[in-house]
Structures are given as C-alpha cells and as structure tokens.
Enzyme design. Structure first.
Site, PDB file in Angstrom:
ATOM      1  N   SER A 146      43.430  52.954  37.851  1.00 11.32           N
ATOM      2  CA  SER A 146      42.913  52.776  36.494  1.00 11.32           C
ATOM      3  C   SER A 146      41.462  52.339  36.582  1.00 11.32           C
ATOM      4  O   SER A 146      41.065  51.644  37.532  1.00 11.32           O
ATOM      5  CB  SER A 146      43.719  51.705  35.740  1.00 11.32           C
ATOM      6  N   TYR A 159      46.757  43.123  35.913  1.00  8.51           N
ATOM      7  CA  TYR A 159      46.849  44.583  35.924  1.00  8.51           C
ATOM      8  C   TYR A 159      45.638  45.184  36.633  1.00  8.51           C
ATOM      9  O   TYR A 159      45.768  46.049  37.497  1.00  8.51           O
ATOM     10  CB  TYR A 159      46.941  45.106  34.491  1.00  8.51           C
TER      11      TYR A 159
END
Length: 266
Positions: A146, A159
């Site tokens: 990501s 995350y």
C-alpha cells in the site's frame, strides 16, 4: 494446464484473499489468461461461487483452499501446498486487513492479529514457495502492499508499518531471487473500493472517492507484464518514485561510516 494450441505449460496461480475485492479480480484476470488457479480465503462459500463462475466462463481448473491465515495450522496447509505443488508458478500474496482508529484506541490483540495477517503470513508464504521457484529458475511472487507504507502522515500507523514491511520484503527478495529467475513485484495501491473498509469498521457511506478495483488490478498486471519491481497505480509522475529511490540509494555509501556525523558530536 497444457493448452492444445500451446505446448508450454501455463503455471498455476495461487491467490490469497481471493474471495472478494483485489484477490477476486486477480482470479478473474488470470483465469481469462488461461491459468489454472488455487484460491485461498476464509469464506468457503464465496470461493466456491467464484470458482464455479470462472470455471464456467473460462474452462480453467480451479481448486478452492479455505483458510484463515491468522491461524497457524491453516496457514501451514497453504504453505505445504506451495512447497509441494510443482504446478504453482505464481503466488499472489494479497490477503490483508486494515484497522480503524488511532493507535492508542486499538486493542493490543487487534494490533497483533493485523500484524500476523499482513506481515507474518506474507513472509511465510513467500518463504514456502521461493526455494522451489529458485531451484526451477522461474516463477513470480506478487506482494500487495500500500502507498500507506510510504506515508506515516496518513495516520494509519500499524497498517502502514505492515505495508512498509511488505515493500521492503519485496525489494529484498527481488535482489536475492531475481538473479535466480524469479520475478518479485510489490504493488502499492492507494485507497481502492473493496470490502476491506467495511470489515475494518469504517462507515462505507462516508468514504471518499476511491480507485475502482478493476482499474487497480489491470494497472498492477500491466506492471507485472512489464516486470516492474514496484508498481504504484495511482502515481502519475513516475519520476517522483525514481527520485525517491535514487535519494535512498545515494545514502547507502554513508551507512558505512565508522564515525558519527558531525551534527551528533560536540
């Protein structure tokens, strides 16, 4: 699978997190390219429905392997499949999750579960398949990261940390495995419209505009076909990544200094 019109065996693709979203879209695209599939996810019913549809539409062979990758025994089942099934030539390490809220509001157990899924399972599955691919001298490992792994400013601390791990792991594996014939790609999506947001606890009705999952996977596959090491579909100015990468490499000689930098000495 060996096609009648092609004597070359097309490698089977194992995809984690394959029941919905990015994983299901990868399954669709690889099936339409003629690859047999092994689909891994927790939701067996959805996997079965996807497998049935793709079999009917494309004629490829599809195995369904239900597994929760946060459970070591189920993760081990997938690892064994990757080690022992010589047909599998590509791993799409897609399974992952998010976690809403600030770090101080997230439970320690939730943090541990997120790290286990987003990093431990990715590393273990890559570790399971890499020796076989390297010995054969061909194959591919695709790790879905990501852009958050490059952007602590976005506030998704745990995350983002897991996705930074995925990027580093991919780049390191590319250096190690590339000379052995194994291609490694890190894909760094930005916000993509999938069910991940709802499962993470977000109110989907209030979410901002996001990239369509079909556009995301098609862009990632363009990078795959071009053998990019890092594919960032939302980044329009590729020179920015090259500058970032170049600045990092420019620091490497300095890491060998045996004296602290002057700014740290009296």
């Amino acid at each position: 699978m060996r096609r009648k019109d092609n004597p070359i065996t097309i490698p089977t693709v194992l995809i984690t997190g394959a029941s919905t979203g990015i994983g299901a879209t990868y399954a669709d695209r690889f099936a339409r390219r003629g690859h047999d599939l092994v689909l891994v996810a927790r939701d067996a019913a959805r996997l079965d429905a996807l497998a049935t549809r793709l079999k009917n539409e494309t004629g490829v062979a599809i195995d369904v392997l239900p597994a929760d990758l946060t459970h070591r025994d189920q993760l081990a089942t997938v690892e064994t499949r990757l080690r022992e099934d010589d047909r599998i030539g590509t791993l799409i390490n897609n399974a992952g999750a998010g976690l809403v809220g600030s770090f101080v509001d997230q439970s320690t157990d939730a943090v541990e579960d997120l790290i286990a899924l987003n990093t431990l399972s990715v590393a273990r599955l890559a570790s399971a398949v890499a020796p076989r691919l390297a010995k054969r001298g061909e194959g591919a490992i695709v790790n879905i990261g990501s852009v958050v792994g490059l952007a602590p400013e976005l506030g998704m601390t745990v995350y983002g940390a897991t996705k930074a791990f995925v990027l580093f792991l991919s780049q390191g594996l590319a250096i190690e495995l590339g000379p052995k014939g194994v291609y490694v790609q890190a894909v760094l999506p930005a916000a993509t419209r999938t069910e991940l947001w709802g499962r993470a606890g977000a109110d989907e009705a209030t979410l901002p505009p996001m990239m369509d999952v079909n556009a995301l996977v098609d862009a990632a596959l363009a990078g795959f076909d071009g053998r990019e090491g890092v594919t960032i579909p939302p980044l329009h100015d590729a020179d920015l990544w090259q500058a970032f990468h170049g600045a990092r490499q420019a620091m490497l000689p300095g890491f060998g200094a045996i004296e602290p930098a002057p700014r740290y000495t009296a």
